[in-house]
Scaffold this motif. Structure first.
Motif, PDB file in Angstrom:
ATOM      1  N   ARG A 169      -5.082  -8.799   2.313  1.00 51.48           N
ATOM      2  CA  ARG A 169      -3.742  -9.088   2.988  1.00 51.48           C
ATOM      3  C   ARG A 169      -3.147 -10.196   2.290  1.00 51.48           C
ATOM      4  O   ARG A 169      -3.843 -11.141   1.974  1.00 51.48           O
ATOM      5  CB  ARG A 169      -3.708  -9.109   4.239  1.00 51.48           C
ATOM      6  CG  ARG A 169      -3.621  -7.753   5.077  1.00 51.48           C
ATOM      7  CD  ARG A 169      -3.725  -7.671   6.429  1.00 51.48           C
ATOM      8  NE  ARG A 169      -5.018  -7.976   6.907  1.00 51.48           N
ATOM      9  CZ  ARG A 169      -5.654  -9.164   6.917  1.00 51.48           C
ATOM     10  NH1 ARG A 169      -4.743 -10.231   7.305  1.00 51.48           N
ATOM     11  NH2 ARG A 169      -6.911  -9.206   7.395  1.00 51.48           N
ATOM     12  N   THR A 170      -1.627 -10.303   2.037  1.00 49.08           N
ATOM     13  CA  THR A 170      -0.972 -11.321   1.870  1.00 49.08           C
ATOM     14  C   THR A 170      -0.174 -11.751   2.974  1.00 49.08           C
ATOM     15  O   THR A 170       0.801 -10.965   3.126  1.00 49.08           O
ATOM     16  CB  THR A 170      -0.085 -11.179   0.573  1.00 49.08           C
ATOM     17  OG1 THR A 170      -0.956 -11.189  -0.579  1.00 49.08           O
ATOM     18  CG2 THR A 170       0.821 -12.608   0.441  1.00 49.08           C
ATOM     19  N   ARG A 171      -0.658 -12.624   3.914  1.00 50.28           N
ATOM     20  CA  ARG A 171      -0.010 -12.885   5.178  1.00 50.28           C
ATOM     21  C   ARG A 171      -0.237 -11.496   5.936  1.00 50.28           C
ATOM     22  O   ARG A 171      -1.383 -10.866   6.279  1.00 50.28           O
ATOM     23  CB  ARG A 171       1.371 -13.364   5.190  1.00 50.28           C
ATOM     24  CG  ARG A 171       1.275 -14.758   4.769  1.00 50.28           C
ATOM     25  CD  ARG A 171       2.423 -15.680   5.160  1.00 50.28           C
ATOM     26  NE  ARG A 171       2.412 -17.172   4.917  1.00 50.28           N
ATOM     27  CZ  ARG A 171       3.116 -18.213   5.360  1.00 50.28           C
ATOM     28  NH1 ARG A 171       4.280 -17.710   5.854  1.00 50.28           N
ATOM     29  NH2 ARG A 171       2.618 -19.254   4.966  1.00 50.28           N
ATOM     30  N   ASP A 172       0.886 -10.815   6.220  1.00 50.03           N
ATOM     31  CA  ASP A 172       0.893  -9.594   6.994  1.00 50.03           C
ATOM     32  C   ASP A 172       1.059  -8.582   6.412  1.00 50.03           C
ATOM     33  O   ASP A 172       1.479  -7.219   6.762  1.00 50.03           O
ATOM     34  CB  ASP A 172       1.893  -9.789   8.114  1.00 50.03           C
ATOM     35  CG  ASP A 172       3.416  -9.870   7.906  1.00 50.03           C
ATOM     36  OD1 ASP A 172       3.475 -10.164   6.411  1.00 50.03           O
ATOM     37  OD2 ASP A 172       4.286  -9.867   8.711  1.00 50.03           O
ATOM     38  N   ARG A 173       1.177  -8.766   4.986  1.00 43.98           N
ATOM     39  CA  ARG A 173       1.278  -7.546   3.980  1.00 43.98           C
ATOM     40  C   ARG A 173      -0.143  -6.890   3.266  1.00 43.98           C
ATOM     41  O   ARG A 173      -0.656  -7.741   2.830  1.00 43.98           O
ATOM     42  CB  ARG A 173       2.256  -7.788   2.985  1.00 43.98           C
ATOM     43  CG  ARG A 173       3.733  -8.035   3.451  1.00 43.98           C
ATOM     44  CD  ARG A 173       4.884  -8.634   2.333  1.00 43.98           C
ATOM     45  NE  ARG A 173       4.126 -10.097   2.244  1.00 43.98           N
ATOM     46  CZ  ARG A 173       4.394 -10.708   0.960  1.00 43.98           C
ATOM     47  NH1 ARG A 173       5.334 -10.164  -0.060  1.00 43.98           N
ATOM     48  NH2 ARG A 173       4.035 -11.915   1.002  1.00 43.98           N
ATOM     49  N   ASN A 174      -0.409  -5.691   3.316  1.00 45.98           N
ATOM     50  CA  ASN A 174      -1.503  -4.965   2.743  1.00 45.98           C
ATOM     51  C   ASN A 174      -1.250  -5.134   1.457  1.00 45.98           C
ATOM     52  O   ASN A 174      -0.376  -4.848   0.553  1.00 45.98           O
ATOM     53  CB  ASN A 174      -1.772  -3.549   3.311  1.00 45.98           C
ATOM     54  CG  ASN A 174      -1.881  -3.796   4.847  1.00 45.98           C
ATOM     55  OD1 ASN A 174      -3.047  -4.323   5.053  1.00 45.98           O
ATOM     56  ND2 ASN A 174      -1.074  -2.915   5.366  1.00 45.98           N
ATOM     57  N   MET A 175      -2.411  -5.235   0.626  1.00 44.59           N
ATOM     58  CA  MET A 175      -2.337  -5.349  -0.850  1.00 44.59           C
ATOM     59  C   MET A 175      -2.275  -3.989  -1.623  1.00 44.59           C
ATOM     60  O   MET A 175      -2.076  -3.965  -2.936  1.00 44.59           O
ATOM     61  CB  MET A 175      -3.577  -5.953  -1.607  1.00 44.59           C
ATOM     62  CG  MET A 175      -3.729  -7.429  -1.267  1.00 44.59           C
ATOM     63  SD  MET A 175      -2.407  -8.372  -2.284  1.00 44.59           S
ATOM     64  CE  MET A 175      -3.115  -8.184  -3.757  1.00 44.59           C
ATOM     65  N   ASP A 176      -2.340  -2.869  -0.900  1.00 44.03           N
ATOM     66  CA  ASP A 176      -1.734  -1.766  -1.470  1.00 44.03           C
ATOM     67  C   ASP A 176      -0.329  -1.200  -1.626  1.00 44.03           C
ATOM     68  O   ASP A 176       0.212  -0.384  -2.476  1.00 44.03           O
ATOM     69  CB  ASP A 176      -2.346  -0.532  -0.798  1.00 44.03           C
ATOM     70  CG  ASP A 176      -1.835  -0.569   0.556  1.00 44.03           C
ATOM     71  OD1 ASP A 176      -1.050   0.652   1.061  1.00 44.03           O
ATOM     72  OD2 ASP A 176      -2.256  -1.235   1.424  1.00 44.03           O
TER      73      ASP A 176
ATOM     74  N   ARG B 269      -7.333   1.941   1.875  1.00 48.20           N
ATOM     75  CA  ARG B 269      -5.696   1.843   1.528  1.00 48.20           C
ATOM     76  C   ARG B 269      -5.522   1.768   0.170  1.00 48.20           C
ATOM     77  O   ARG B 269      -4.584   2.541  -0.506  1.00 48.20           O
ATOM     78  CB  ARG B 269      -5.077   0.491   2.052  1.00 48.20           C
ATOM     79  CG  ARG B 269      -5.156   0.785   3.499  1.00 48.20           C
ATOM     80  CD  ARG B 269      -4.363  -0.383   4.294  1.00 48.20           C
ATOM     81  NE  ARG B 269      -2.990  -0.380   4.226  1.00 48.20           N
ATOM     82  CZ  ARG B 269      -2.029   0.191   4.759  1.00 48.20           C
ATOM     83  NH1 ARG B 269      -2.565   0.658   5.822  1.00 48.20           N
ATOM     84  NH2 ARG B 269      -0.825   0.132   4.399  1.00 48.20           N
ATOM     85  N   LEU B 270      -6.181   1.020  -0.969  1.00 51.18           N
ATOM     86  CA  LEU B 270      -6.090   1.115  -2.207  1.00 51.18           C
ATOM     87  C   LEU B 270      -6.081   2.402  -2.992  1.00 51.18           C
ATOM     88  O   LEU B 270      -5.365   2.892  -3.623  1.00 51.18           O
ATOM     89  CB  LEU B 270      -6.992   0.089  -2.995  1.00 51.18           C
ATOM     90  CG  LEU B 270      -6.632  -1.290  -2.921  1.00 51.18           C
ATOM     91  CD1 LEU B 270      -7.659  -2.214  -3.489  1.00 51.18           C
ATOM     92  CD2 LEU B 270      -5.327  -1.816  -3.207  1.00 51.18           C
ATOM     93  N   ILE B 271      -7.035   3.387  -2.404  1.00 53.05           N
ATOM     94  CA  ILE B 271      -7.464   4.583  -2.840  1.00 53.05           C
ATOM     95  C   ILE B 271      -6.312   5.542  -2.379  1.00 53.05           C
ATOM     96  O   ILE B 271      -5.782   6.439  -3.222  1.00 53.05           O
ATOM     97  CB  ILE B 271      -8.827   5.048  -2.284  1.00 53.05           C
ATOM     98  CG1 ILE B 271     -10.008   4.143  -3.096  1.00 53.05           C
ATOM     99  CG2 ILE B 271      -9.016   6.579  -2.825  1.00 53.05           C
ATOM    100  CD1 ILE B 271     -11.177   4.573  -2.469  1.00 53.05           C
TER     101      ILE B 271
END
Length: 330
Positions: A136-143, A205-207
């Motif tokens: 995560r970047t703060r509250d955002r998921n990396m996907d 989540r990436l998948i």
């Protein structure tokens, strides 16, 4: 047998200062072990203490990476400045001792375009070998699509990304990992199990987002034997049709994911991982300095593992050497 550790950490004073200055909402629970006590001293050292620890454990080369959570919780401008400084420092360290150290770049994910450009600089100019990222970047998921330029760059460069755990969000910690006192709560939310659930969800989540369908050559390294997910793949495959994926979820673990032990030197987990994804997808790591490896522990684990000699060498260093050799540096 040359043994290379893929999850071996460092910090810089500038990054520590930035972590301490953050609003408590964005401070990772790793702040304490990364800034206090023996682990803090070892993280900041690139000299004799680190080299002695490597020799004692039986590790020949450490692939260095900035410790959790990198610069991903910082304000964008500060993150960009510190990614450059951290990567320049790391490049100097690896050039000074190329037989002992390699490196994974730090990326300023709060500004994805700058992170993608820095990944290219890191592998083509600085000689680093991919990057360490967090879920995560703060509250955002990396996907989320805003971060896909990073995956596009990694795919084009054939540069591996190591997806590392970070502390669960405060609301999750409050709901699932609290009520036992500060010390136990923190342990439960991090190395007890929280880190691994959190990181495993980020892998899924990436998948599920289709990142690997869009970037089929992207290679991601996941520590701790797959961050819980590996042991539930049969059930997780039920998500394939619902998500509209081109292949079963488990297939991506055999084509786009590499696994590493992160200091969990378990023969049971090794057997399970080789059965599910194959020896060619397993790397080695000790999670220095957060996991205490016994004298000779790295070498003993590999020499005593129920593997043939060729497979032993693949896990020790051959699989990583192959990943490194595929990076497009020019």
């Amino acid at each position: 047998m040359n043994i290379i550790g893929l999850e071996e950490h460092f910090v810089t004073r500038e990054v520590v200062d930035a972590w301490r200055a953050l609003d408590p909402e964005w401070q990772d629970l790793a702040l304490t072990p990364s800034t206090q006590g023996d682990s803090a001293r070892r993280l900041a050292d690139f000299g004799e203490e680190r080299l002695a620890a490597m020799a004692r454990a039986g590790v020949d080369v450490q692939v260095l990476s900035l410790s959790t959570p990198g610069v991903q919780n910082l304000a964008p401008a500060e993150a960009v400045a510190l990614q450059t400084a951290a990567n320049d420092t790391l490049a100097e360290v690896t050039r000074a001792r190329p037989g002992s150290f390699q490196g994974l770049a730090t990326l300023a994910t709060p500004r994805p375009a700058a992170a993608a450009a820095e990944l290219e600089r890191a592998v083509t100019t600085l000689g680093l070998d991919g990057a360490m990222v967090f879920g995560r970047t703060r509250d955002r998921n990396m996907d989320e699509p805003e971060f896909w330029p990073i995956y596009e760059a990694a795919d084009a460069l054939r540069a591996p990304l190591h997806l590392h755990p970070q502390s669960p969000p405060p609301a999750v910690r409050g709901a699932y990992y609290s009520g036992y006192g500060a010390r136990v709560d923190a342990a439960l939310a991090t190395h007890g199990i929280g880190w691994h659930h959190d990181s495993g969800v980020q892998v899924l989540r990436l998948i599920l987002s289709g990142v690997f369908d869009r970037f089929p050559d992207l290679q991601v390294i996941v520590g701790h034997w797959g961050e819980m997910v590996l042991f539930y793949l049969d059930r997780i495959d039920s998500l394939t049709e619902v998500a509209g994926l081109r292949r079963p979820v488990s297939d991506y673990f055999r084509t786009n994911i590499h696994l590493a032990p992160s200091g969990i030197l378990s023969r049971r987990y090794l057997r399970w991982a080789t059965e599910l994804v194959g020896v060619d997808r397993i790397l080695f790591s000790t999670d220095y300095p957060f996991v205490s490896t016994p004298p000779g522990g790295a070498r003993d684990f590999l020499t005593q593992a129920p593997l043939g000699d060729a497979d032993r060498l693949k896990i020790a260093s051959g699989n990583w050497d192959r990943l490194r050799a595929a990076i497009r540096r020019g």
